[in-house]
Design an enzyme around this catalytic site. Structure first.
Site, PDB file in Angstrom:
ATOM      1  N   CYS A  47       0.862  -1.239  -0.118  1.00 14.25           N
ATOM      2  CA  CYS A  47       0.011   0.111   0.149  1.00 14.25           C
ATOM      3  C   CYS A  47       0.782   1.392  -0.183  1.00 14.25           C
ATOM      4  CB  CYS A  47      -1.187   0.072   1.091  1.00 14.25           C
ATOM      5  SG  CYS A  47      -1.733  -1.621   1.865  1.00 14.25           S
ATOM      6  N   CYS A  50       1.514   3.764  -3.112  1.00 12.80           N
ATOM      7  CA  CYS A  50       0.713   4.690  -3.449  1.00 12.80           C
ATOM      8  C   CYS A  50       0.195   5.657  -2.474  1.00 12.80           C
ATOM      9  CB  CYS A  50      -0.472   4.187  -4.000  1.00 12.80           C
ATOM     10  SG  CYS A  50      -0.340   3.272  -5.804  1.00 12.80           S
ATOM     11  N   HIS A  51       0.008   5.332  -1.272  1.00 12.67           N
ATOM     12  CA  HIS A  51      -0.723   5.909  -0.360  1.00 12.67           C
ATOM     13  C   HIS A  51       0.505   6.717   0.705  1.00 12.67           C
ATOM     14  CE1 HIS A  51      -4.791   4.524  -0.881  1.00 12.67           C
ATOM     15  NE2 HIS A  51      -4.032   3.347  -1.213  1.00 12.67           N
ATOM     16  N   MET A  88      -7.521   1.728  -7.359  1.00 13.68           N
ATOM     17  CA  MET A  88      -7.285   0.656  -6.304  1.00 13.68           C
ATOM     18  C   MET A  88      -7.414  -0.525  -6.762  1.00 13.68           C
ATOM     19  SD  MET A  88      -6.879   0.552  -2.839  1.00 13.68           S
ATOM     20  CE  MET A  88      -7.480  -0.509  -1.622  1.00 13.68           C
ATOM     21  N   HIS A 327       6.558  12.791 -10.789  1.00 17.95           N
ATOM     22  CA  HIS A 327       6.796  11.225 -10.777  1.00 17.95           C
ATOM     23  C   HIS A 327       7.769  10.677 -11.769  1.00 17.95           C
ATOM     24  CE1 HIS A 327       5.203   7.274  -9.042  1.00 17.95           C
ATOM     25  NE2 HIS A 327       5.232   6.925 -10.544  1.00 17.95           N
ATOM     26  N   HIS A 369       1.155   9.566 -17.175  1.00 12.77           N
ATOM     27  CA  HIS A 369       2.260   8.768 -16.729  1.00 12.77           C
ATOM     28  C   HIS A 369       2.875   8.205 -17.955  1.00 12.77           C
ATOM     29  CE1 HIS A 369       3.858   4.915 -15.282  1.00 12.77           C
ATOM     30  NE2 HIS A 369       3.560   5.300 -13.894  1.00 12.77           N
TER      31      HIS A 369
HETATM   32 FE1  DHE Z   1       6.846   2.066 -11.241  1.00 15.10          FE
HETATM   33  C1  DHE Z   1       9.261   4.036 -13.152  1.00 15.10           C
HETATM   34  C2  DHE Z   1       7.283   4.772  -8.656  1.00 15.10           C
HETATM   35  C3  DHE Z   1       3.945   1.130  -9.610  1.00 15.10           C
HETATM   36  C4  DHE Z   1       6.754  -0.353 -13.306  1.00 15.10           C
HETATM   37  N1  DHE Z   1       8.038   4.031 -10.756  1.00 15.10           N
HETATM   38  C5  DHE Z   1       8.963   4.539 -11.694  1.00 15.10           C
HETATM   39  C6  DHE Z   1       9.578   5.675 -11.142  1.00 15.10           C
HETATM   40  C7  DHE Z   1       8.955   6.078 -10.043  1.00 15.10           C
HETATM   41  C8  DHE Z   1       7.894   4.769  -9.769  1.00 15.10           C
HETATM   42  C9  DHE Z   1       9.177   7.245  -9.168  1.00 15.10           C
HETATM   43  C10 DHE Z   1      10.655   6.599 -12.000  1.00 15.10           C
HETATM   44  C11 DHE Z   1      12.056   6.009 -11.858  1.00 15.10           C
HETATM   45  C12 DHE Z   1      12.977   6.858 -12.472  1.00 15.10           C
HETATM   46  O1  DHE Z   1      12.890   6.965 -13.796  1.00 15.10           O
HETATM   47  O2  DHE Z   1      14.207   7.073 -11.850  1.00 15.10           O
HETATM   48  N2  DHE Z   1       5.785   3.012  -9.594  1.00 15.10           N
HETATM   49  C13 DHE Z   1       5.971   3.897  -8.475  1.00 15.10           C
HETATM   50  C14 DHE Z   1       5.127   3.904  -7.512  1.00 15.10           C
HETATM   51  O3  DHE Z   1       5.204   4.896  -6.381  1.00 15.10           O
HETATM   52  C15 DHE Z   1       4.031   3.147  -7.632  1.00 15.10           C
HETATM   53  C16 DHE Z   1       2.918   4.057  -8.338  1.00 15.10           C
HETATM   54  C17 DHE Z   1       3.200   2.312  -6.710  1.00 15.10           C
HETATM   55  C18 DHE Z   1       4.455   1.317  -6.057  1.00 15.10           C
HETATM   56  O4  DHE Z   1       3.921   0.597  -5.007  1.00 15.10           O
HETATM   57  O5  DHE Z   1       5.828   1.157  -6.335  1.00 15.10           O
HETATM   58  C19 DHE Z   1       4.727   2.587  -8.885  1.00 15.10           C
HETATM   59  N3  DHE Z   1       5.613   0.772 -11.547  1.00 15.10           N
HETATM   60  C20 DHE Z   1       4.598   0.514 -10.477  1.00 15.10           C
HETATM   61  C21 DHE Z   1       4.118  -0.833 -11.051  1.00 15.10           C
HETATM   62  O6  DHE Z   1       2.847  -1.458 -10.588  1.00 15.10           O
HETATM   63  C22 DHE Z   1       4.592  -1.129 -12.182  1.00 15.10           C
HETATM   64  C23 DHE Z   1       3.639  -1.038 -13.321  1.00 15.10           C
HETATM   65  C24 DHE Z   1       5.019  -2.704 -12.362  1.00 15.10           C
HETATM   66  C25 DHE Z   1       6.147  -2.912 -11.200  1.00 15.10           C
HETATM   67  O7  DHE Z   1       7.203  -3.448 -11.716  1.00 15.10           O
HETATM   68  O8  DHE Z   1       6.035  -2.525 -10.129  1.00 15.10           O
HETATM   69  C26 DHE Z   1       5.851  -0.154 -12.392  1.00 15.10           C
HETATM   70  N4  DHE Z   1       7.826   1.934 -12.737  1.00 15.10           N
HETATM   71  C27 DHE Z   1       7.631   0.691 -13.427  1.00 15.10           C
HETATM   72  C28 DHE Z   1       8.536   0.828 -14.742  1.00 15.10           C
HETATM   73  C29 DHE Z   1       9.301   1.940 -14.732  1.00 15.10           C
HETATM   74  C30 DHE Z   1       8.766   2.595 -13.539  1.00 15.10           C
HETATM   75  C31 DHE Z   1       8.717  -0.253 -15.495  1.00 15.10           C
HETATM   76  C32 DHE Z   1      10.418   2.337 -15.539  1.00 15.10           C
HETATM   77  C33 DHE Z   1       9.770   3.061 -16.991  1.00 15.10           C
HETATM   78  C34 DHE Z   1      10.786   3.376 -17.703  1.00 15.10           C
HETATM   79  O9  DHE Z   1      10.569   3.267 -19.009  1.00 15.10           O
HETATM   80  O10 DHE Z   1      11.885   3.843 -17.407  1.00 15.10           O
END
Ligand code: DHE
Length: 544
Positions: A47, A50-51, A88, A327, A369
């Site tokens: 959680c 996101c929260h 959610m 973000h 996003h």
């Molecule tokens: Fe991510 C990038 C945060 C959920 C897959 N994610 C990022 C970045 C942040 C972030 C801050 C940028 C990093 C950077 O460039 O330095 N992500 C978060 C969260 O806070 C969030 C919403 C909730 C969590 O609990 O983490 C979250 N993210 C997810 C997922 O559910 C995803 C879809 C699947 C997973 O692997 O967890 C996911 N996030 C990704 C991916 C990137 C990413 C694949 C990099 C994208 C890119 O092309 O660089």
């Protein structure tokens, strides 16, 4: 204090004899200590992303007791169990929590949020391990892989990455990393891969080894999402940086051992209102190509920090205010402008890395996003950068060429219609005439299991749908969310993950970019919950 006394203080025990959690809030529902401990762990794992650790909200709603107590346990249980259209997750019906856990979580979020411990240099150093010291590493590449075309694929729920040979599509190695691993980035030379887990563990992988594997690791906090390395001329492979969600801070490390060198807190005032925020989390980080600087985006305070790493003992930080909830983001094609989503502000903030200032704040659709976004040459508007949205079906195109297309620069010049909301990543490549947009969080499986492709030369025609999950031909009924288009080094193939739950089959699907036909499906029992994938060459050179 005896057990009965403890039970009494905690307001009576539903399970006589079990130690009760000593709630600081008399109105909060009772919990045993064991329930509280389980909930605290589950909250952190599921959680907090996101929260927020302190539950002040960001991508998800705030969950502080003033709000949750008014809703009550029954209402909260329904929300946790079945989720909402706003994003959610449905924790019960997806099978990820049982009824008992849902009940415990509903009671937990009515308690005051426990403040997690701080994490300074002593803790960071105590987790630092050099597995293979630099002097014992190979002096040349010891394998026959074309390492520029290796893909590092996140195996989210097993805490691993799969290193896949992009030429043969064979798995080279499965490397153990942090918990719920998030992203991979490469060093400036392309030799080292840096992987960060949600538990703030960084793994450094040497791609020159006969079998590429971990050479160093460190934990930079309790929760983190971002990592990058110095890319400015003269500083290649010298330093690494990671941003933490908790504690809210960033850590600068030695680029070949991960030795922690400097930790900087991001607590402070929110842009605009100038009120104090106790938990301004570090979101995306990139390395500037114009100066020896890291571009560090702080979510809740809405600030981009240009961190000059040329002298970390006299650290110079230029603070650029834009809009709250920064973000994810990426460079424009010239790599001068960093385009970062202020997601809950529905804006893209344009940071000029050369002049160190805010170039523009651009209004886009609902909850942009971009991932790193997609750059391409628009027939009319010239170079544009684009983003999809979580909250609506639009794709916004922003002009990025202030020299030759001045009237369009840093304005939303066009809007494409996509398949639906729930979009996470968009991608193109300088050699491609296509633009790909996923929508893995859309509630309609038809949309979450496919991808929209646009012909850049004829955007008015709308999109073609590629049924990626269907092409994967999986044998069970997993969620099959299609996520993150990523090109190979040559720019003629696009890779997608077909992401199902941990106990269901997943796969990677490779599409021929010219013909838009299926080229390969990569299946392997070890490919559990694949999500992001990072091509070494494209990540190294910021090609997207
Ligand atoms: Fe991510 C990038 C945060 C959920 C897959 N994610 C990022 C970045 C942040 C972030 C801050 C940028 C990093 C950077 O460039 O330095 N992500 C978060 C969260 O806070 C969030 C919403 C909730 C969590 O609990 O983490 C979250 N993210 C997810 C997922 O559910 C995803 C879809 C699947 C997973 O692997 O967890 C996911 N996030 C990704 C991916 C990137 C990413 C694949 C990099 C994208 C890119 O092309 O660089």
């Amino acid at each position: 204090v005896t057990q009965p006394e403890m039970n009494y203080q905690a307001g009576g025990s539903p399970l006589a004899g079990e130690p009760m959690y000593q709630s600081t809030n008399p109105k909060a529902p009772a919990m045993t200590q064991a329930e509280f401990d389980l909930a605290r762990k589950t909250y952190f794992e599921r959680c907090a992303g996101c929260h927020g650790v302190l539950r002040k909200g960001a991508t998800g709603k705030p969950l502080t007791p003033d709000i949750t107590l008014a809703k009550g346990t029954d209402y909260l249980k329904v929300f946790i169990a079945y989720g909402s259209a706003a994003g959610m997750p449905n924790w019960l019906t997806s099978g990820e929590m049982d009824e008992k856990t849902v009940d415990i979580m509903a009671r937990y979020i009515q308690q005051d949020a426990p403040t997690p411990p701080e994490w300074g240099m002593a803790q960071t150093r105590s987790t630092w391990k050099v597995i293979v010291p630099p002097e014992q590493r190979p002096t040349k590449k010891m394998n026959s892989y074309n390492i520029a075309n290796i893909f590092s694929t996140t195996l989210r729920d097993t805490g691993e990455v799969a290193l896949i040979d992009g030429d043969t599509k064979k798995i080279i190695n499965i490397v153990k990393t942090g918990y719920a691993v998030h992203i991979s980035r490469t060093s400036a030379s392309g030799r080292y891969l840096f992987v960060i887990g949600r538990d703030a563990k960084i793994n450094m992988i040497d791609l020159w080894m006969a079998t590429p594997d971990n050479v160093a690791e460190v934990r930079v906090g309790l929760e983190a999402r971002s990592v990058d390395t110095s890319k400015y001329k003269g500083y290649e492979d010298k330093l690494a940086i990671a941003g933490s969600y908790w504690p809210p801070q960033y850590t600068i490390m030695n680029g070949d051992t991960l030795e922690p060198l400097k930790i900087v807190s991001t607590r402070g005032m929110v842009v605009g209102t100038q009120e104090y925020h106790p938990e301004p989390r570090v979101a995306s980080i990139v390395a500037s190509h114009f100066k020896p600087e890291f571009v560090v985006n702080v979510k809740e305070t809405g600030k981009t920090l240009m961190v000059d790493y040329s002298n970390i003992d006299a650290l110079k930080v230029t603070e650029i205010g834009s809009a709250p909830f920064l973000h994810d983001g990426g460079w424009d094609s010239s790599k001068r402008y960093f385009m970062v989503a202020a997601n809950q502000s529905n804006k893209i903030s344009v940071i000029d890395a050369k002049d160190g200032k805010l170039a523009a704040l651009v209004d886009v659709g609902k909850i942009p996003h971009p991932g790193r976004g997609a750059n391409f040459i628009h027939p009319k508007f010239g170079p544009v950068w684009s983003t999809g949205h979580l909250g609506d079906d639009s794709i916004s195109l922003i002009g990025t060429d202030p020299k030759r297309h001045r009237e369009y620069a840093f304005k939303k010049v066009a809007e494409l219609k996509g398949q639906g909301g729930g979009a996470l990543f968009i991608k193109s490549h300088p050699k491609s005439s296509h633009l790909y947009s996923d929508s893995p969080l859309n509630p309609d499986p038809k949309i979450s299991q496919s991808v929209a492709v646009y012909d850049i030369r004829n955007l008015d025609k709308g999109y073609t749908v590629l049924p990626i999950a269907e092409w994967a031909d999986l044998q069970d009924d997993g969620a099959k969310r299609v996520v993150q288009p990523e090109f190979n080094q040559a720019g003629d193939e696009v890779w997608f993950s077909v992401w199902s739950a941990k106990n269901k089959q997943s796969a990677l699907v490779v599409v021929d970019d010219k013909t838009l036909k299926l080229k390969a499906v990569i299946k392997d029992p070890r490919l559990i919950t694949p999500t992001g994938h990072f091509n070494v060459h494209n990540t190294q050179h910021d090609v997207y």
